[in-house]
Design a protein around this motif. Structure first.
Motif, PDB file in Angstrom:
ATOM      1  N   PRO A  32      57.783   5.637  67.722  1.00 17.19           N
ATOM      2  CA  PRO A  32      56.903   4.145  67.890  1.00 17.19           C
ATOM      3  C   PRO A  32      54.772   3.853  68.411  1.00 17.19           C
ATOM      4  N   ASP A  53      58.560  -3.625  73.129  1.00 18.18           N
ATOM      5  CA  ASP A  53      58.323  -4.523  71.928  1.00 18.18           C
ATOM      6  C   ASP A  53      56.192  -5.065  72.691  1.00 18.18           C
ATOM      7  N   ALA A  54      56.417  -5.812  73.493  1.00 21.54           N
ATOM      8  CA  ALA A  54      55.488  -7.032  74.108  1.00 21.54           C
ATOM      9  C   ALA A  54      54.266  -6.025  74.243  1.00 21.54           C
ATOM     10  N   THR A  91      53.107  -3.563  71.364  1.00 16.81           N
ATOM     11  CA  THR A  91      52.726  -4.815  70.484  1.00 16.81           C
ATOM     12  C   THR A  91      51.129  -5.235  70.359  1.00 16.81           C
ATOM     13  N   HIS A 134      59.086  -3.517  78.754  1.00 14.89           N
ATOM     14  CA  HIS A 134      58.810  -4.166  78.109  1.00 14.89           C
ATOM     15  C   HIS A 134      57.541  -3.604  76.906  1.00 14.89           C
TER      16      HIS A 134
END
Length: 381
Positions: free
Chosen positions: A193, A149-150, A153, A147
């Motif tokens: 990222p 992105d989650a 973030t 996961h």
């Protein structure tokens, strides 16, 4: 003889886990947990012990993950305090009495990684708590993998967290090649990222956090050397002493490799103006002994020269091929027209990370990343 590392997870660890989980949940099946977690523990290696304890948690905690996470958090000791340098302090007896911390938290984190994938926000809140009592650097990696992105973030909001343990997790948990940890192949291929996270943390007040950032950048350098060289060029310009130390630690692998752009960033980009020679104390040496290196430098420059002098030992492998290993030598300023002699004794004792095999060995001398001299010796059993 030193106590085996694996004994950091022992019968006492299991008993304390059972005690504190029963303290916060009277219905906890402590006998079943302790029997399962402790079964054959002495015969297991370190990671296997941690995973067996995680198996026992999985078998005895409530099936509802949120309820289980609540219990894990309630069983914890207060966060591990930091010293004046921002480094974790040793665990005290009072902390052990108050709740769980230390190596048992590795197993708790693994449980969260196994059972929390269906509720990522709750799982990450639990890891936020766990990492303040040990480290959740292994447990958070499956969430980044599955996961991304989650998870990224969420942890991007942790760069300003009051806890240095949490801020360190942002960097350490997302390292592409964390030792012992799941390799984050997507970040190996493209570290973009995590770069904003590292930028936000490289001037962190805690040396504990900054060291993690340096190691993260060093990981990136293994696959993207130009990126890290550019990072050093950019961020060294107005660097504080603390950031300068971080960038040097982040550069260590590239400097050892003689990576020209990185050496240039540190003012070591020019080759030696002058001559150098390398001699060894013997042409034959035995495993378990040592061999002495003597280096002679002579400057032909009217200006001082900043030099990084390392040496590379080409070790013989089991199949007869050779493998180079760079060893730190000397960092010095050679004056105009100066001649200088340097010496170092190189150990030939086997270590846990390297087996020494007999055969012809070569030692090369690197000056500012350039190989300028070499000498050979025969290693004997």
């Amino acid at each position: 003889m030193a106590e085996p590392f694996k004994n950091l997870i022992n019968a006492g660890t299991v008993a304390r886990a059972g005690q504190h989980l029963q303290r916060v949940w009277p219905g906890f099946d402590r006998p079943r947990f302790e029997q399962s977690a402790g079964h054959g523990l002495e015969a297991l290696e370190f990671k296997a012990r941690a995973m067996q304890l995680a198996d026992a948690l999985e078998a005895t905690l409530p099936p509802d993950f949120e309820a289980a996470a609540d219990l894990l958090e309630a069983s914890l000791a207060p966060p591990i305090p930091l010293d004046a340098q921002g480094e974790p302090s040793a665990l005290s007896a009072a902390q052990s009495e108050a709740g769980l911390s230390g190596w048992v938290v590795w197993s708790m984190g693994d449980y969260v990684a196994r059972r929390g994938m269906t509720d990522v926000p709750r799982a990450l809140r639990c890891l936020h708590a766990l990492t303040q009592r040990f480290s959740a650097e292994f447990a958070i990696r499956p969430f980044i993998q599955r996961h991304p992105d989650a998870t990224l973030t969420t942890i991007s909001t942790w760069v300003n967290d009051p806890s240095a343990h949490v801020r360190r997790l942002v960097s350490e948990g997302s390292r592409p090649r964390l030792p012992w940890g799941l390799r984050l192949q997507a970040l190996v291929a493209d570290p973009a990222p995590t770069l904003p996270l590292l930028r936000a943390l490289q001037d962190d007040p805690s040396a504990y956090v900054r060291r993690s950032v340096a190691n993260h950048l060093n990981d990136i350098a293994k696959d993207h050397p130009e990126l890290v060289a550019d990072w050093v060029h950019q961020h060294l310009l107005t660097a504080s002493p603390a950031r300068t130390a971080l960038l040097r630690h982040a550069s260590r692998s590239l400097i050892k490799r003689g990576h020209a752009p990185t050496l240039s960033a540190w003012g070591l980009g020019q080759g030696l103006r002058g001559t150098v020679s390398l001699s060894l104390s013997a042409t034959r040496a035995a495993v378990g002994g040592e061999i002495a290196l003597a280096v002679s430098l002579a400057s032909s420059s009217p200006e001082p020269q900043d030099l990084l002098v390392d040496y590379v030992v080409h070790h013989v492998r089991a199949n007869g091929s050779t493998s180079p290993k760079v060893f730190k030598g000397w960092k010095l300023t050679l004056g105009p027209g100066e001649q200088r002699t340097l010496g170092k004794r190189h150990s030939l004792r086997p270590v846990t990370t390297r087996v020494l095999y007999p055969g012809p060995h070569r030692i090369e001398l690197q000056v500012n990343g350039q190989t300028l001299a070499q000498a050979d010796f025969e290693l004997l059993n």
